[in-house]
Enzyme design. Structure first.
Site, PDB file in Angstrom:
ATOM      1  N   SER A 189       0.842  -1.213   0.000  1.00  0.00           N
ATOM      2  CA  SER A 189       0.000   0.000   0.000  1.00  0.00           C
ATOM      3  C   SER A 189       0.872   1.256   0.000  1.00  0.00           C
ATOM      4  O   SER A 189       0.594   2.222  -0.705  1.00  0.00           O
ATOM      5  CB  SER A 189      -0.880   0.043   1.254  1.00  0.00           C
ATOM      6  OG  SER A 189      -1.941  -0.857   1.140  1.00  0.00           O
ATOM      7  N   ARG A 198       1.623   4.258  -3.060  1.00  0.00           N
ATOM      8  CA  ARG A 198       1.415   5.675  -2.739  1.00  0.00           C
ATOM      9  C   ARG A 198       2.709   6.480  -2.882  1.00  0.00           C
ATOM     10  O   ARG A 198       2.676   7.634  -3.299  1.00  0.00           O
ATOM     11  CB  ARG A 198       0.840   5.806  -1.322  1.00  0.00           C
ATOM     12  CG  ARG A 198      -0.632   5.395  -1.264  1.00  0.00           C
ATOM     13  CD  ARG A 198      -1.050   5.119   0.154  1.00  0.00           C
ATOM     14  NE  ARG A 198      -2.485   4.922   0.313  1.00  0.00           N
ATOM     15  CZ  ARG A 198      -3.145   3.784   0.066  1.00  0.00           C
ATOM     16  NH1 ARG A 198      -2.487   2.724  -0.380  1.00  0.00           N
ATOM     17  NH2 ARG A 198      -4.455   3.697   0.258  1.00  0.00           N
ATOM     18  N   GLY A 219      -6.440  -3.209  -7.569  1.00  0.00           N
ATOM     19  CA  GLY A 219      -7.518  -2.264  -7.251  1.00  0.00           C
ATOM     20  C   GLY A 219      -6.964  -0.929  -6.776  1.00  0.00           C
ATOM     21  O   GLY A 219      -7.496   0.138  -7.097  1.00  0.00           O
ATOM     22  N   ARG A 232     -14.370  -5.857 -10.854  1.00  0.00           N
ATOM     23  CA  ARG A 232     -14.454  -5.235  -9.519  1.00  0.00           C
ATOM     24  C   ARG A 232     -15.181  -3.894  -9.594  1.00  0.00           C
ATOM     25  O   ARG A 232     -15.069  -3.164 -10.579  1.00  0.00           O
ATOM     26  CB  ARG A 232     -13.047  -5.125  -8.926  1.00  0.00           C
ATOM     27  CG  ARG A 232     -12.473  -6.524  -8.687  1.00  0.00           C
ATOM     28  CD  ARG A 232     -11.166  -6.503  -7.999  1.00  0.00           C
ATOM     29  NE  ARG A 232     -11.236  -5.941  -6.671  1.00  0.00           N
ATOM     30  CZ  ARG A 232     -10.168  -5.665  -5.928  1.00  0.00           C
ATOM     31  NH1 ARG A 232      -8.963  -5.909  -6.417  1.00  0.00           N
ATOM     32  NH2 ARG A 232     -10.305  -5.150  -4.737  1.00  0.00           N
ATOM     33  N   GLN A 264      -9.150   2.834  -0.549  1.00  0.00           N
ATOM     34  CA  GLN A 264      -8.932   3.103  -1.975  1.00  0.00           C
ATOM     35  C   GLN A 264      -9.839   4.230  -2.438  1.00  0.00           C
ATOM     36  O   GLN A 264      -9.399   5.148  -3.140  1.00  0.00           O
ATOM     37  CB  GLN A 264      -9.163   1.837  -2.801  1.00  0.00           C
ATOM     38  CG  GLN A 264      -8.093   0.778  -2.537  1.00  0.00           C
ATOM     39  CD  GLN A 264      -8.315  -0.503  -3.307  1.00  0.00           C
ATOM     40  OE1 GLN A 264      -9.323  -0.681  -3.980  1.00  0.00           O
ATOM     41  NE2 GLN A 264      -7.373  -1.419  -3.188  1.00  0.00           N
ATOM     42  N   ASP A 291      -7.649  -7.629   4.616  1.00  0.00           N
ATOM     43  CA  ASP A 291      -6.795  -8.444   3.735  1.00  0.00           C
ATOM     44  C   ASP A 291      -6.277  -9.698   4.443  1.00  0.00           C
ATOM     45  O   ASP A 291      -5.747 -10.600   3.790  1.00  0.00           O
ATOM     46  CB  ASP A 291      -5.592  -7.621   3.244  1.00  0.00           C
ATOM     47  CG  ASP A 291      -6.023  -6.536   2.265  1.00  0.00           C
ATOM     48  OD1 ASP A 291      -7.124  -6.631   1.702  1.00  0.00           O
ATOM     49  OD2 ASP A 291      -5.248  -5.573   2.071  1.00  0.00           O
ATOM     50  N   LYS A 341     -13.225  -8.620  -3.632  1.00  0.00           N
ATOM     51  CA  LYS A 341     -11.761  -8.478  -3.652  1.00  0.00           C
ATOM     52  C   LYS A 341     -11.226  -9.199  -4.899  1.00  0.00           C
ATOM     53  O   LYS A 341     -11.964  -9.416  -5.840  1.00  0.00           O
ATOM     54  CB  LYS A 341     -11.158  -9.038  -2.362  1.00  0.00           C
ATOM     55  CG  LYS A 341     -11.502  -8.202  -1.135  1.00  0.00           C
ATOM     56  CD  LYS A 341     -10.784  -6.879  -1.153  1.00  0.00           C
ATOM     57  CE  LYS A 341     -11.135  -6.012   0.029  1.00  0.00           C
ATOM     58  NZ  LYS A 341     -10.625  -4.656  -0.087  1.00  0.00           N
ATOM     59  N   ARG A 379      -3.705 -13.964  -1.956  1.00  0.00           N
ATOM     60  CA  ARG A 379      -3.856 -14.219  -0.514  1.00  0.00           C
ATOM     61  C   ARG A 379      -4.535 -15.563  -0.241  1.00  0.00           C
ATOM     62  O   ARG A 379      -4.287 -16.193   0.790  1.00  0.00           O
ATOM     63  CB  ARG A 379      -4.611 -13.071   0.156  1.00  0.00           C
ATOM     64  CG  ARG A 379      -3.867 -11.739   0.021  1.00  0.00           C
ATOM     65  CD  ARG A 379      -4.314 -10.702   1.020  1.00  0.00           C
ATOM     66  NE  ARG A 379      -4.017  -9.364   0.541  1.00  0.00           N
ATOM     67  CZ  ARG A 379      -2.828  -8.774   0.636  1.00  0.00           C
ATOM     68  NH1 ARG A 379      -1.816  -9.393   1.205  1.00  0.00           N
ATOM     69  NH2 ARG A 379      -2.658  -7.552   0.172  1.00  0.00           N
TER      70      ARG A 379
HETATM   71  C1  S3P Z   1      -5.902  -0.896   0.076  1.00  0.00           C
HETATM   72  C2  S3P Z   1      -7.146  -0.807   0.623  1.00  0.00           C
HETATM   73  C3  S3P Z   1      -8.025  -1.967   0.855  1.00  0.00           C
HETATM   74  C4  S3P Z   1      -7.237  -3.264   0.795  1.00  0.00           C
HETATM   75  C5  S3P Z   1      -6.320  -3.314  -0.382  1.00  0.00           C
HETATM   76  C6  S3P Z   1      -5.309  -2.194  -0.308  1.00  0.00           C
HETATM   77  C7  S3P Z   1      -5.116   0.330  -0.126  1.00  0.00           C
HETATM   78  O1  S3P Z   1      -9.022  -2.002  -0.143  1.00  0.00           O
HETATM   79  O2  S3P Z   1      -8.120  -4.363   0.777  1.00  0.00           O
HETATM   80  O3  S3P Z   1      -5.635  -4.538  -0.445  1.00  0.00           O
HETATM   81  O4  S3P Z   1      -3.902   0.246  -0.408  1.00  0.00           O
HETATM   82  O5  S3P Z   1      -5.714   1.410  -0.022  1.00  0.00           O
HETATM   83  P1  S3P Z   1     -10.427  -1.198  -0.009  1.00  0.00           P
HETATM   84  O6  S3P Z   1     -10.134   0.235  -0.032  1.00  0.00           O
HETATM   85  O7  S3P Z   1     -11.223  -1.648  -1.191  1.00  0.00           O
HETATM   86  O8  S3P Z   1     -11.011  -1.668   1.292  1.00  0.00           O
END
Ligand code: S3P
Length: 440
Positions: free
Chosen positions: A24, A28, A97, A125, A173, A319, A346, A392
């Site tokens: 994550s 970013r 995603g 998704r 997200q 996750d 997911k 996962r």
């Molecule tokens: C993430 C947010 C989560 C998580 C994903 C990573 C992120 O998703 O499940 O693996 O990096 O912001 P959601 O925002 O859909 O909950």
């Protein structure tokens, strides 16, 4: 396609390890490097498939991203948020995603057309959750099947209208997509997040000097004129560490240290649940960098008992539910997971995938609309488990196989590269044997 053949592992895990750097945060760091003027040096970048997808998309926006994998380093050279240009081709977020949703938010502020697609899983998704609020910026944005799924298009402009949105489901997200769009707002944007999700975007932007204020459940994002590049040194990924934590917890006499892991309070619901189940872990060397907590994580073997997972913890362990389900099947009694319907959208329908995998190995499980009821303690028999191409799910059932009594096959494990390319090496480093990979 590769499959993993797993023999029961009767040994113990010992030693200390650096797990993969945080996925994550890696996404970013490159994105914020893109929005910053100057050179952003990122050390501890995760060279997994998801994060590389983000890099390739950003390169299409005309930003120089230098990859130095042998040093886990990435350097982003950008002129900043007002100098990104229309890409010549479609941007492929592959399985990620985070890539598609956050970059769609950024694309609202890039004049011209950005079109995003992804792999078969990503193209199923839900995207309405970003399309609808991002329309408040005044830019044109849409997607396939009545604006529900990728491919997506965004026709950005250099300044956008401010956003005011309440998140109906906790999602970092969606929140991050809106924050990134709001940086180019004509005025402050207000995002209400009734249940807090991971706040990496907010922490990292503040470190770069952006004005992001939190008042109760409300986040106020003030527009930016310029961000100046700063270095990021990223910690380990608590979500990847969870697989090692689980195996150490399940193998008698194990004692391991996972060094320098990110322990942002919104990411460690798994550890809190593990402790409620009787798990033994502790944090040492706790400190903070760019607003993100990090520490060494020491774990040892412990017998577990089933629990009812507090629904308010779900966003901070979303996750980790696949691997938590494997732990639940090895705990005495019943574990109830509720309020986790997000798992259905997911990388796979994870509620169905977990239930099917546990049943294939002789586990007792009930599938609910919004979660699972898992009965322990099961001695896993042999069997064949489908990963559904979900990293996962694949890793969770490899851990299950290692703790079982007979050979387990997990199909389609190539997907592990999506988040944890060194998974098998790290298991071996800690003394675990019994997994072999076959081409199928
Ligand atoms: C993430 C947010 C989560 C998580 C994903 C990573 C992120 O998703 O499940 O693996 O990096 O912001 P959601 O925002 O859909 O909950």
């Amino acid at each position: 396609m590769k499959q993993a053949v797993i023999q029961p592992f009767a040994g113990k895990l010992v030693g200390s390890i650096l797990c993969p750097r945080d996925k994550s945060l890696s996404h970013r760091a490159v994105m914020l490097g893109t929005l910053s003027e100057g050179e952003t040096v990122i050390t501890g970048f995760s060279f997994c498939r998801d994060c590389l997808a983000t890099v390739y998309c950003i390169q299409s926006w005309g930003v120089e991203v230098e990859l130095i994998p042998q040093e886990e380093k990435v350097i982003v050279r950008s002129e900043g948020l007002f100098h990104l240009r229309e890409p010549h081709d479609v941007l492929n977020a592959e399985n990620s995603g985070t890539t598609i949703r956050l970059l769609a938010g950024m694309a609202t502020g890039i004049p011209g057309l950005s079109v995003f697609t992804g792999d078969q899983s990503l193209r199923q998704r839900p995207m309405g959750r970003i399309i609808e609020p991002l329309r408040q910026t005044g830019v044109e944005i849409g997607g396939r099947a009545g604006d529900r799924f990728p491919p997506l298009f965004v026709r950005g402009q250099s300044r956008v209208k401010p956003i005011r949105h309440t998140l109906p489901v906790p999602s970092a997200q969606v929140k991050s997509a809106l924050i990134l769009a709001a940086l180019k707002g004509e005025g402050p944007s207000v995002i209400d997040e009734p249940v807090a999700s991971r706040d990496h975007t907010e922490n990292m932007l503040r470190y770069l000097g952006a004005s992001i204020k939190k008042q109760g459940t409300t986040i106020v994002v003030n527009p930016c004129t310029q961000l100046h590049a700063k270095a990021f040194r990223l910690p380990g990924d608590a979500s990847s560490a969870a697989f090692l934590v689980a195996l150490a917890t399940l193998c008698p006499d194990s004692q391991i240290t996972i060094k320098d892991v990110g322990v942002n309070p919104h990411r460690i619901g798994f550890l809190h649940c593990l402790r409620m189940m009787g798990g033994k872990w502790r944090l040492t060397n706790e400190h903070e960098e760019f607003g993100e907590a990090r520490a060494d994580l020491e774990v040892e073997f412990a017998p577990l008992r089933g629990i009812e997972i507090p629904p308010e913890l779900i966003p901070s362990l979303i996750d980790e539910i696949p691997i938590l389900s494997i732990l639940a099947s090895q705990a005495e009694g019943k574990t109830v997971i509720s309020g986790a319907e997000e798992l259905r959208v997911k990388e796979s329908d994870r509620i169905a995938a977990i239930a099917q995998g546990l049943k294939a190995l002789g586990g007792r499980v009930e599938e609910k609309r919004d979660g699972l009821i898992i009965y322990g303690k099961t001695t896993f028999t042999g069997g064949v488990v489908e990963s559904f191409g979900d990293h996962r799910i694949a890793m969770s059932f490899i851990i299950a196989g290692l703790t079982g009594s007979k050979t387990v096959v997990v199909k389609d494990v190539d997907c592990i590269e999506i988040s944890y390319p060194r998974f098998f090496t790290d298991l071996a480093t800690l003394g675990c044997s019994g997994v072999s990979i076959e081409e199928k």
